[in-house]
Design an enzyme around this catalytic site. Structure first.
Site, PDB file in Angstrom:
ATOM      1  N   ARG A 126     -13.991   2.191  23.846  1.00 21.60           N
ATOM      2  CA  ARG A 126     -12.701   2.857  24.046  1.00 21.60           C
ATOM      3  C   ARG A 126     -11.670   1.896  24.621  1.00 21.60           C
ATOM      4  O   ARG A 126     -11.963   1.149  25.542  1.00 21.60           O
ATOM      5  CB  ARG A 126     -12.866   4.040  25.001  1.00 21.60           C
ATOM      6  N   ARG A 154      -7.925   3.825  36.447  1.00 20.70           N
ATOM      7  CA  ARG A 154      -8.524   5.167  36.317  1.00 20.70           C
ATOM      8  C   ARG A 154      -9.313   5.530  37.578  1.00 20.70           C
ATOM      9  O   ARG A 154      -9.320   6.687  37.986  1.00 20.70           O
ATOM     10  CB  ARG A 154      -9.424   5.217  35.070  1.00 20.70           C
ATOM     11  N   LYS A 185     -20.241  11.862  32.877  1.00 14.78           N
ATOM     12  CA  LYS A 185     -19.881  13.254  32.570  1.00 14.78           C
ATOM     13  C   LYS A 185     -20.046  13.561  31.088  1.00 14.78           C
ATOM     14  O   LYS A 185     -20.546  14.616  30.724  1.00 14.78           O
ATOM     15  CB  LYS A 185     -18.428  13.561  32.968  1.00 14.78           C
ATOM     16  N   ARG A 210      -8.415  18.053  36.637  1.00 16.18           N
ATOM     17  CA  ARG A 210      -8.351  16.713  37.220  1.00 16.18           C
ATOM     18  C   ARG A 210      -7.309  16.620  38.319  1.00 16.18           C
ATOM     19  O   ARG A 210      -7.160  15.568  38.920  1.00 16.18           O
ATOM     20  CB  ARG A 210      -7.988  15.712  36.123  1.00 16.18           C
ATOM     21  N   ARG A 259     -19.997   0.922  27.882  1.00 16.42           N
ATOM     22  CA  ARG A 259     -19.943   2.192  27.148  1.00 16.42           C
ATOM     23  C   ARG A 259     -19.507   1.991  25.697  1.00 16.42           C
ATOM     24  O   ARG A 259     -18.601   1.236  25.400  1.00 16.42           O
ATOM     25  CB  ARG A 259     -18.949   3.118  27.850  1.00 16.42           C
TER      26      ARG A 259
END
Ligand code: AMP
Length: 213
Positions: A160, A171, A13, A88, A127
């Site tokens: 992160r 998550r 996203k 969300r 990531r």
């Protein structure tokens, strides 16, 4: 145009959102980015959000909705918006409908990016994010030109803290339980929902989104 980008963590996203918003001159409204900026600046909102974010839980709806309303109110009325990571939960989606209606806007499209959990876990572990400009890279799929350095602004990239394996798993669970129901929430709206496979190169996925829009 008001477009929501929906999909599980790691589906791309952020990467796709930045590209799409830039190409269309829309405001890229990422609630995750706004929260991380508040954490860096040590604001009361950032301090409150920290414990939820570190655990991979959702920040309470009231805080998020107030934050989004403030951002929308500060924008020119004809500015297109790409919502990334918001809504969300169903209560957030209901609050967004009301907030947009107050501004004579509505949800024009919901772009749902889809991928299997094993792909998502791999992407999240690879990531690397830019703490300064928000650009997102991936050591496997979309590496920066110079390792560890943001292509756009030259800042040092970070992994992160909520991309660690345990938090990632939580998550994904939180997504399935609280965010996935939004697909049903928007599915009934004629011509709004666009489902796009979130697999392939960054460019292929972006082209899929553009073609569907
Ligand atoms: P993201 O960068 O979108 O993956 O968001 C990172 C974290 O910020 C999430 O795991 C949540 O803790 C929090 N967050 C971001 N957006 C929202 C939202 N719309 N509602 C609740 N929590 C959010």
């Amino acid at each position: 145009m008001n477009v929501i980008l929906l999909g599980p963590p790691g589906v791309g996203k952020g990467t796709q959102g930045v590209l799409l918003a830039e190409g269309k001159s829309w405001k890229h409204l990422s609630t995750g980015d706004i929260l991380r900026a508040n954490r860096r600046e040590g604001t009361p909102l950032g301090q409150e959000a920290q414990k939820y974010m570190d655990a991979g839980e959702l920040v309470p709806d009231e805080l998020i909705v107030a934050m989004v309303k403030d951002t929308l109110a500060a924008m020119p009325s004809d500015q297109g918006v790409l919502f990334d990571g918001f809504p969300r939960t169903v209560p957030q989606a209901e609050a967004l409908d009301v907030a947009l209606e107050d501004l004579n806007r509505n949800v024009d499209r919901v772009v749902v990016l889809e991928a299997d959990d094993d792909v998502l876990v791999k992407r999240l572990s690879g990531r690397r994010s830019c703490p300064d400009c928000g650009s997102v890279f991936n050591v496997y799929m979309n590496p920066p030109a110079l390792e560890g350095t943001c292509d756009k602004c030259g800042a040092d990239l970070v992994h992160r803290p909520d991309d660690n394996p345990e938090t990632v798993q939580n998550r994904l669970t939180v997504y399935a339980e609280q965010t996935e129901p939004l697909i049903r929430f928007y599915e009934g709206r004629e011509g709004v929902m666009l489902k796009i496979p979130g697999v392939g190169s960054v460019e292929e996925i972006q082209n899929g989104i553009l073609a569907a829009l």
